[in-house]
Scaffold this motif. Structure first.
Motif: not given
Length: 363
Positions: A196-213
């Motif tokens: 597992x790797x944790x990443x921080x990003x900013x963007x227009x999607x608002x409060x959110x989190x996502x997981x990639x395969x």
């Protein structure tokens, strides 16, 4: 012109013809065709003549095959050399036709069969789309090599970074504190840190989190700020995303998307324009339904792991409560419609809050 008959010397009296059938002889492997007629005898054998009454060929019944009977269309006679004879009379039926050739004709001329088909087809599509495809995807992804998840995760993150996301504005010290919280959580749950790797990003999607395969988990700056004074709630959100990875939801979604798109294309055929919009919309709505099931599964994973950590699933409920208030404020500001909420891939937040508050280890 006089066609050959039983009294015509061109016809063998030992095998008298029963009918003379006019039509078009389509040569094998060529675009050329010529008018012709056939004398069919009682045993199903045929003699083929051109329009000058020259005998072109003759075949026994066992050498011939036929197209299926479809109302309104002529039944083609298929010759051993690949040529086809198409009668002018669409109602003509060859004496050598087998009973199975009548099946389509029987089906298409029975209104009750048509009614059953109209009812059964949607049921069949529903069964394939919502039962068979998810089950097959769940089984199939287990046999995929790890490189598939790794490659898809890396490519997805690269695309997101290129067209959608920007570097995080969260202070490095705060990021370091969250990473330590992340690593401690993985260690306490005996989950391999390397996976597992944790990443921080900013963007227009608002409060959110996502997981990639591949195990990459992305937190947006907005969700970090929203949960900033509540590390237990942020842990609940991160565990939810880990649940997606543990259940291989990313790969299952990819498999379901591909299979569902193929199903709609198969049903609707080779289409363009509006038809492609139908395929896209249908596949999108279907995937949203799948995603809601996966979200519930990831929620349950988070509940159980929070309990294992000595925390309460109510931490997850509180995180969802904050998200709900955040989305309500955002909806009021940008005027999102009820339809957008309906098409959301997540279950209703109130439903998720209630599920978290009512969860117990016995589940």
């Amino acid at each position: 012109m006089t066609l050959p008959t039983e009294s015509n010397p061109l016809v063998d009296a030992s095998c008298p013809p029963t009918e003379s059938i006019q039509g078009i002889l389509q040569e094998a492997g060529r675009a050329s065709a010529q008018p012709a007629f056939i004398l069919e005898n009682a045993s199903g054998g045929v003699k083929i003549f051109n329009m000058t009454q020259q005998n072109i060929a003759e075949y026994c019944a066992g050498e011939l095959s036929y197209s299926a009977i479809i109302p309104g269309l002529p039944v083609e006679l298929r010759l051993p050399n690949g040529a086809r004879f198409i009668p002018d009379d669409a109602s003509y039926r060859w004496s050598g036709l087998k009973p199975k050739a009548h099946i389509l004709n029987w089906l298409e001329t029975r209104w009750l069969v048509a009614l059953v088909a109209v009812i059964a087809l949607p049921l069949f599509i529903w069964l394939i789309t919502f039962r068979l495809i998810p089950a097959a995807a769940g089984i199939g992804v287990a046999f995929l090599p790890e490189s598939v998840a790794e490659e898809s995760g890396q490519q997805t993150l690269a695309i997101l970074d290129h067209i959608y996301m920007k570097p995080s504005q969260i202070p490095e010290a705060q990021q370091a504190g969250i990473r330590e919280q992340w690593h401690n959580t993985l260690e306490a749950l005996s989950l391999p840190k390397a996976n597992y790797q944790l990443h921080f990003r900013s963007g227009p999607m608002g409060p959110n989190a996502m997981a990639l395969p591949n195990g990459d988990v992305i937190l947006t700056d907005d969700i970090v700020e929203l949960m900033g004074n509540s590390p237990r709630q942020l842990t609940a959100v991160m565990l939810h995303e880990i649940g997606h990875v543990e259940h291989q939801h990313g790969l299952k979604m990819m498999a379901q998307a591909a299979a569902t798109s193929m199903l709609f294309a198969l049903i609707l055929g080779d289409i363009e324009g509006a038809g492609e919009m139908v395929i896209g919309a249908g596949a999108s709505l279907t995937h949203n339904a799948f995603s809601r099931d996966m979200e519930r599964e990831a929620d349950t994973f988070a509940y159980s792991k929070l309990h294992q950590l000595g925390q309460s699933p109510k931490d997850f409920a509180e995180a969802m409560n904050r998200l709900m208030h955040s989305q309500t404020a955002s909806t009021s500001a940008d005027g999102n419609s009820v339809l957008n909420k309906y098409l959301s891939s997540h279950p209703a937040i109130k439903e998720r809050i209630e599920a978290a508050e009512n969860w117990s280890p016995a589940h």
